[in-house]
Design an enzyme around this catalytic site. Structure first.
Site, mmCIF file in Angstrom:
data_model
loop_
_atom_site.group_PDB
_atom_site.id
_atom_site.type_symbol
_atom_site.label_atom_id
_atom_site.label_comp_id
_atom_site.label_asym_id
_atom_site.label_seq_id
_atom_site.Cartn_x
_atom_site.Cartn_y
_atom_site.Cartn_z
ATOM 1 N N GLU A 126 0.829 -1.208 0.000
ATOM 2 C CA GLU A 126 0.000 0.000 0.000
ATOM 3 C C GLU A 126 0.868 1.266 0.000
ATOM 4 O O GLU A 126 2.063 1.222 0.278
ATOM 5 C CB GLU A 126 -0.886 -0.001 1.268
ATOM 6 C CG GLU A 126 -1.830 -1.170 1.365
ATOM 7 C CD GLU A 126 -1.126 -2.501 1.632
ATOM 8 O OE1 GLU A 126 -0.191 -2.531 2.450
ATOM 9 O OE2 GLU A 126 -1.516 -3.500 0.997
ATOM 10 N N SER B 173 -5.267 -11.561 1.798
ATOM 11 C CA SER B 173 -5.926 -12.875 1.731
ATOM 12 C C SER B 173 -7.014 -12.989 2.786
ATOM 13 O O SER B 173 -7.486 -11.985 3.314
ATOM 14 C CB SER B 173 -4.882 -13.981 1.929
ATOM 15 O OG SER B 173 -4.402 -13.953 3.252
ATOM 16 N N ASN C 34 5.595 -7.087 9.176
ATOM 17 C CA ASN C 34 6.205 -5.775 8.880
ATOM 18 C C ASN C 34 5.284 -4.675 9.380
ATOM 19 O O ASN C 34 4.089 -4.900 9.578
ATOM 20 C CB ASN C 34 6.389 -5.622 7.355
ATOM 21 C CG ASN C 34 5.074 -5.768 6.617
ATOM 22 O OD1 ASN C 34 4.543 -6.883 6.461
ATOM 23 N ND2 ASN C 34 4.515 -4.660 6.190
HETATM 24 N N1 HPA Z 1 0.368 -5.160 3.185
HETATM 25 C C1 HPA Z 1 -0.371 -6.082 2.526
HETATM 26 N N2 HPA Z 1 -0.161 -7.383 2.652
HETATM 27 C C2 HPA Z 1 0.815 -7.785 3.475
HETATM 28 C C3 HPA Z 1 1.619 -6.876 4.180
HETATM 29 C C4 HPA Z 1 1.383 -5.478 4.022
HETATM 30 O O1 HPA Z 1 2.053 -4.618 4.603
HETATM 31 N N3 HPA Z 1 2.513 -7.616 4.894
HETATM 32 C C5 HPA Z 1 2.244 -8.921 4.627
HETATM 33 N N4 HPA Z 1 1.224 -9.043 3.755
#
Ligand code: HPA
Length: 168
Positions: free
Chosen positions: A86, A105, A128
């Site tokens: 994003e 998902s 993250n």
């Molecule tokens: N955004 C979207 N999907 C994800 C992220 C994220 O920061 N981290 C792991 N899957």
């Protein structure tokens, strides 16, 4: 099959959700722009989503966490289509909409599971900080590395959950 346990990797939006944390999903925002029941016929497509992630399995997740080195938090999961990550502006918008974590998902699966009458539990591994929530950029490598690091503990946690479930 009566129940389904969904797992995913997600970015942390709420400030206390840090890489390596686990989150029991309490509810979701479907921001994918599609719905797996679109195009289905009949009135079964009008599925009630008032309580997708019910308390019975969620309590089981907390019970399993208490028996393993997992400090399980709770939060609302926003699903987006991806595959790009994003922008910081999108993450600020999702925050205002009530999202605690973001991923690509789980929501379509949960919707179909509810249509089938299954109980649903879902767990996110925060891999993250979401875009704009840290000083650095977001890397897919970091997402994979945290998921890899957490492999053993998550296996123990999910195994314990399944054992507790089987006893009930
Ligand atoms: N955004 C979207 N999907 C994800 C992220 C994220 O920061 N981290 C792991 N899957």
């Amino acid at each position: 099959v009566r129940s389904v346990l969904l797992t995913n990797a997600a970015g942390g939006i709420r400030p206390d959700l840090l890489p390596g944390d686990f989150v029991a999903i309490t509810d979701h925002l479907n921001l994918i722009g599609d719905n797996p029941l679109r195009g289905a016929g009949g009135s079964e497509r009008f599925v009630d989503l008032s309580e997708v992630y019910g308390p019975r399995l969620r309590n089981g997740l907390h019970e399993a966490a208490a028996q393993t080195p997992v400090a399980l938090k709770e939060g609302v999961y926003a699903a987006v289509s991806g595959p790009s990550y994003e922008t910081p502006a999108e993450i600020r918008a999702f925050d205002r909409l009530g999202a605690d974590a973001v991923g690509m998902s789980t929501v379509p699966e949960a919707i179909v599971a509810r249509q089938c009458g299954l109980s649903v539990a879902a767990v996110s591994c925060i891999t993250n900080l979401a875009a704009g929530r840290s000083s650095g950029n977001l890397s897919h490598h970091e997402v994979l590395a945290i998921a890899e690091q957490k492999k053993a503990v998550v296996a123990q946690f999910l195994k314990t959950f399944c054992e507790l479930y089987a006893k009930k």
